[in-house]
Design an enzyme around this catalytic site. Structure first.
Site, PDB file in Angstrom:
ATOM      1  CG  ASN A   9     -79.382  46.114 -15.981  1.00  0.00           C
ATOM      2  OD1 ASN A   9     -80.444  45.914 -16.571  1.00  0.00           O
ATOM      3  ND2 ASN A   9     -78.578  47.121 -16.278  1.00  0.00           N
ATOM      4  CE  LYS A  11     -76.049  45.975 -19.061  1.00  0.00           C
ATOM      5  NZ  LYS A  11     -74.892  46.760 -19.361  1.00  0.00           N
ATOM      6  CG  HIS A  95     -77.603  51.455 -16.229  1.00  0.00           C
ATOM      7  ND1 HIS A  95     -76.843  51.539 -17.377  1.00  0.00           N
ATOM      8  CD2 HIS A  95     -77.200  50.338 -15.573  1.00  0.00           C
ATOM      9  CE1 HIS A  95     -76.015  50.491 -17.410  1.00  0.00           C
ATOM     10  NE2 HIS A  95     -76.209  49.751 -16.332  1.00  0.00           N
ATOM     11  CD  GLU A  97     -75.973  49.915 -20.619  1.00  0.00           C
ATOM     12  OE1 GLU A  97     -77.101  49.420 -20.465  1.00  0.00           O
ATOM     13  OE2 GLU A  97     -74.921  49.257 -20.471  1.00  0.00           O
ATOM     14  CD  GLU A 167     -73.842  49.874 -12.620  1.00  0.00           C
ATOM     15  OE1 GLU A 167     -73.793  48.647 -12.560  1.00  0.00           O
ATOM     16  OE2 GLU A 167     -74.543  50.482 -13.439  1.00  0.00           O
ATOM     17  N   GLY A 173     -69.604  46.456 -19.029  1.00  0.00           N
ATOM     18  CA  GLY A 173     -69.636  45.689 -20.274  1.00  0.00           C
ATOM     19  C   GLY A 173     -68.312  45.645 -21.006  1.00  0.00           C
ATOM     20  CB  SER A 213     -66.515  43.864 -15.888  1.00  0.00           C
ATOM     21  OG  SER A 213     -66.763  44.534 -17.112  1.00  0.00           O
TER      22      SER A 213
HETATM   23  C1  PEP Z   1     -74.594  47.072 -15.673  1.00  0.00           C
HETATM   24  O1  PEP Z   1     -75.221  47.037 -16.710  1.00  0.00           O
HETATM   25  O2  PEP Z   1     -75.063  47.674 -14.687  1.00  0.00           O
HETATM   26  C2  PEP Z   1     -73.307  46.408 -15.604  1.00  0.00           C
HETATM   27  C3  PEP Z   1     -72.563  46.590 -14.549  1.00  0.00           C
HETATM   28  O3  PEP Z   1     -72.938  45.646 -16.691  1.00  0.00           O
HETATM   29  P1  PEP Z   1     -71.716  44.588 -16.753  1.00  0.00           P
HETATM   30  O4  PEP Z   1     -71.796  43.737 -15.502  1.00  0.00           O
HETATM   31  O5  PEP Z   1     -71.979  43.791 -18.001  1.00  0.00           O
HETATM   32  O6  PEP Z   1     -70.461  45.373 -16.795  1.00  0.00           O
END
Ligand code: PEP
Length: 250
Positions: A9, A11, A95, A97, A167, A173, A213
């Protein structure tokens, strides 16, 4: 046997030039990879570009969102059919976000999942608890509610095309990964919930990804768990070598 999915992703990162440069570097790195579905989710303007640059290379392209209507007076929005038309095959839905900054609700997520399936795309349905919810002992309650609500009105076998991404918000992040044990227990719970909805045969067919992460250093330990069928990767998907190392977890 579930084919693992490793999805990146991006973003709101990368220009068109940077997206093309990523693909050029990434393709030879993963040319020999078998038995893994690789997915790239660039920003909307580069969906067609990335789809055309990866055509015939066994790499799927995903949008990071869609609107739930097939068309209409919704300024600034993009429909599942439009995403499909430029060559994408997946759509990330719900997601954290989007839930946090764009007021996505369980209801809008459900409408989007249905619209994505109706358009013939694969939804990647994201869910997960916040840190406060985990600390309050509500992880299973929240994950179960988001899963059931996201899949409301969807039946197997169509539903088994949905890819679920667990997630935990506190791991996105932040550099804080759920331990493989923490992830596996939620994944097993999600599969049990899917079995309650659709029966165990259908539940066994659904891919459940972990996101939060993920990096080359932790992917193998996560993938060693029975119910972890891949990863949704944010930050570590932005560099070709790092994302390729995750794709080549075996
Ligand atoms: C994501 O945006 O779905 C995500 C898991 O981000 P990160 O890997 O940076 O934690």
């Amino acid at each position: 046997m579930r084919t693992p999915v490793i999805a990146g992703n991006w973003k709101m990162y990368k220009t068109g030039g940077e997206s093309a440069a990523f693909v050029k570097e990434f393709l030879p790195m993963v040319a020999g990879v078998k038995g893994v579905e690789i997915v790239l989710a660039p920003p909307f303007p580069w969906l067609g570009l990335v789809a055309s640059l990866t055509a015939g290379k066994k790499i799927g392209v995903a949008s990071q969102n869609v609107h739930f209507a097939p068309e209409g007076a919704y300024t600034g929005e993009v429909s599942p059919a439009m995403v499909k038309d430029v060559g994408a095959r997946y759509a990330i839905i719900g997601h954290s976000e989007r839930r946090q900054y764009f007021a996505e609700t369980d209801d809008s997520v459900n409408r989007k999942v249905k619209a994505v399936l109706a358009a013939g795309l694969v939804p990647i349905l994201c869910l997960g608890e916040t840190l406060a919810e985990r600390e309050a002992g509500k992880t299973f309650e929240v994950a179960g509610r988001q899963l059931r609500a996201g899949l409301e009105g969807i039946a197997a076998p169509d539903g088994t095309k949905v890819v679920v991404a667990y997630e935990p918000v506190w791991a996105i992040g932040t550099g804080k990964t759920a331990t493989p044990g923490q992830a596996q227990e939620v994944h097993a719970f999600l599969r049990k919930t899917l079995a309650e909805l659709w029966g165990s045969g259908a539940a066994d067919a659904v891919r459940i990804l972990y996101g939060g992460s993920v990096k080359p250093e932790n992917i193998a330990a996560l993938m060693a768990n029975a119910d972890i069928d891949g990863a949704l990767v944010g930050g570590a998907s932005l560099k070709p070598a790092t994302f390729a190392a995750i794709v080549k977890f075996k």
